[in-house]
Design an enzyme around this catalytic site. Structure first.
Site, PDB file in Angstrom:
ATOM      1  N   PHE A  47     -43.934 -34.017  85.616  1.00  0.00           N
ATOM      2  CA  PHE A  47     -44.944 -34.346  84.650  1.00  0.00           C
ATOM      3  C   PHE A  47     -45.054 -35.927  84.154  1.00  0.00           C
ATOM      4  CE2 PHE A  47     -43.079 -30.378  83.849  1.00  0.00           C
ATOM      5  CZ  PHE A  47     -43.958 -29.331  83.818  1.00  0.00           C
ATOM      6  N   ASP A  48     -46.316 -36.029  84.032  1.00  0.00           N
ATOM      7  CA  ASP A  48     -46.352 -37.563  83.510  1.00  0.00           C
ATOM      8  C   ASP A  48     -46.166 -37.043  81.732  1.00  0.00           C
ATOM      9  OD1 ASP A  48     -47.305 -40.103  82.748  1.00  0.00           O
ATOM     10  OD2 ASP A  48     -49.478 -39.180  82.147  1.00  0.00           O
TER      11      ASP A  48
END
Length: 631
Positions: A310-311
């Protein structure tokens, strides 16, 4: 003539069925053999006509289709005067095709519903200020449109006047109305449930988010997975092989009826249709729930994902940060704040908006010679002075010295989970701001669902400082957290995980993380249908709704299982039929065709179950979302 016969195939099916009924009635009730025979003869002739035409058209393009097998079998049965078998086989084949088409149309209901929701007209403002109803194709970018209560929004646009609540289910899959005011963005195909607004047309026609969604779903439903391509190739060889086997059976047994029965029993109808119907139904379900899956291959790959990266900003967090802490070091703080605001107002970054909101009204200066330093920040000339705005890395690049007090503040701000924005003027440290974002409500529950579905590794990669990233990871229970990551660092990390044999999905905002979205086995974009999100990623979660991610993963897993089930059913039926023919005496041509058509309907109905797929526990989760957590 061929077109006429094929266009009336359903009528021919009905007539054939009536003739067969008449034949059986004459035989068992009237005891009239003549009517019985002629009813089945006529039913055989008119029934085989459309099948033979389709077989001829297939042979013209050098394809030995199922129609070829059935046509040969029916003609053979007719020649040996087994009119009852030939009539029943043609009727069952035609009736099966009718039911297949009806049920397949239902699996494509998602795209049909989307198309029906497309706006057809708009109230366009004329030169004299009046509004006139025009066809939506006559609307151009920049036109002013009026949308009244109950009407569809005709284009993507920006609200100029008025306010109201809009149902955006056609875009996001979420039926809860969204409040819209001046400067709000609206999407084509959504419905204004109350209020009246005037909007400026920003995108029209196929360029609207709604138009792109329809195009994307159509392309996805028409695409073929690796399994489908294999089955298509397999059927090209399988069907001629059945012909050869039937011929060999006749050579050894001289039993024409047995050879014909082999042709009927060998039809691979359920095998050919089983995988496509699963994929189409899965993609349709996703479209209804705000999840856009770009094709059948995506479904297969996504279902096997074991690592999701995930960002942070805009993905795990809301992306609406606020200034939480600040410190001043120079003697010209007001001037430095003005310079900082002047630089940041030229940026649309979330941190820039937070800074401008914190500073408030201030006298702006002209900004010149702006330079963006990758992974660092911005350097600009303001009123002849060099202004650097960014992180510790940028300060080191600019030779800005952080005294002991500033270094202590930096450590404290980072420990508290702040993103750092440091401002220096002509090499002298002036301002330190700590900015915090909020974790998305309910994201912790969503991540727990992903783990429960077999995702082993949950990782966050962020350009933010390590302290902030660690705080997010601890709050959400992630396996790994890495800060100070440039876009190329994220891509390199994903490549490293793939080299270790992990199947990696990357979830980002679709703008800053395009390289990672493209490199990952599955790129998942958070975004309300932005151009970059749609074009770069494999999956789009509409309206940046993170809660759609568990549904998307569960749906792809269910679709992959459904596909395997259909293959097993299709192959199993053929094996059982052939075994029955060899080791029993009850199997006949008409019974074989009946079982075949039934198996085709079974795989279609099995695939259609995906249209109603819901992730277990999803409703319960929606009512227990956590409150926002400051980080």
């Amino acid at each position: 003539m061929q077109r006429t016969i094929l266009s009336h195939k359903n009528h021919i099916t009905l007539i054939s069925g009536l003739l067969i009924t008449l034949g059986f009635f004459s035989h068992f009730v009237l005891d009239n053999v003549t009517i019985f025979t002629w009813a089945f003869v006529i039913a055989s002739i008119i029934g085989v006509a459309p099948i033979a035409i389709q077989a001829y058209q297939a042979m013209k393009v050098k394809v030995v289709s199922i129609d070829v097998l059935v046509t040969i079998a029916v003609i053979g049965a007719f020649i040996i005067q087994n009119f009852e078998e030939s009539a029943i086989v043609t009727f069952l084949f035609l009736f099966g095709s009718f039911l297949e088409q009806r049920t397949l149309n239902k699996t494509r209901s998602a795209i049909k519903e989307l198309t029906n929701m497309a706006p057809e007209s708009a109230l366009k403002q004329l030169a004299n200020g009046d509004f006139e109803e025009v066809d939506v194709d006559e609307v151009d970018e920049g036109d002013i449109l009026l949308v009244k209560t109950g009407a569809k929004v005709p284009v993507d646009g920006t609200v100029l006047t008025g306010e109201g609540h809009i149902n955006e289910a056609s875009i996001t899959g979420e039926a809860v109305p969204v409040s819209k005011q001046v400067d709000s963005t609206v999407f084509a195909g959504t419905i204004l449930e109350n209020g009246t607004i005037q909007i400026r047309a920003d995108r029209v026609g196929e360029d609207t988010t709604f138009g792109r969604i329809i195009e994307l779903v159509e392309e996805a439903q028409d695409s073929k997975s690796e399994a489908e391509r294999f089955i298509d190739k397999f059927s090209k060889y399988y069907t001629p092989a059945v012909l050869v086997i039937a011929f060999i059976v006749w050579l050894f047994t001289r039993d024409v009826e047995l050879a014909i029965t082999v042709l009927v029993l060998g039809c691979p109808g359920a095998l050919v249709i089983g995988v496509p119907v699963s994929n189409v139904a899965g993609i349709g379900n996703g479209a209804r729930h705000g999840v856009l899956l770009k094709g059948s291959e995506v479904i297969n790959d996504f279902s096997r994902v074991d690592t999701i990266v995930f960002d942070k900003t805009g993905t795990l967090t809301i992306g609406n940060p606020e200034v939480a802490e600040k410190a001043y070091y120079g003697e010209h703080t007001n001037q430095a704040l003005g310079y900082l605001a002047s630089v940041e107002r030229e940026s649309d970054h979330p941190l820039a908006k937070a800074i401008l909101k914190e500073i408030g009204d201030v006298e702006f200066s002209t900004v010149e010679q702006t330079e963006v330093v990758k992974g660092g920040g911005i350097v600009a000339v303001v009123n002849g002075q060099r202004v650097a705005v960014g992180n510790v890395f940028l300060m080191e690049q600019e030779g800005v010295v952080l005294n002991a007090a500033a270094q202590a503040d930096v450590k404290r701000f980072e420990k508290n989970g702040n993103s750092l924005v440091i401002t220096a003027v002509d090499g002298s440290l002036e301002i330190l701001m700590g900015i915090r974002d909020q974790i998305r409500p309910g994201v912790k529950n969503d991540l727990a669902q992903l783990k429960a579905m077999g995702v082993k590794n949950l990782v966050v990669l962020s350009g933010d400082n390590q302290g902030t990233v660690d705080l997010v990871a601890a709050e959400l229970g992630l396996n790994e957290a890495h800060g100070h990551m440039l876009p190329e660092d994220k891509s390199a990390y994903i490549a490293k995980m793939q080299a270790q044999g992990q199947i990696v999905a990357f979830v980002g905002d679709g703008v800053n993380d395009s390289p990672s979205l493209a490199l990952a086995d599955i790129g998942i974009a958070m975004g309300s249908g932005t151009d970059v999100a749609i074009e770069t990623s494999d999956v789009v979660l509409m309206n940046s709704d993170f809660s759609r991610l568990p549904h998307a993963l569960g749906l792809t897993k269910a679709t992959a299982r459904n596909m395997k089930q259909n293959i097993l059913i299709a192959v199993g039926v053929v094996l059982v039929l052939l075994a029955s023919l060899l080791f029993s005496e009850w199997m006949s041509m008409s019974i074989g065709m009946l079982v075949h058509e039934a198996s085709i309907l079974v795989v279609i109905v099995n695939g259609m179950r995906l249209l109603k797929y819901e992730l277990k526990g999803a409703k319960k989760y929606e009512t227990t979302k956590a409150t926002p957590v400051k980080i």
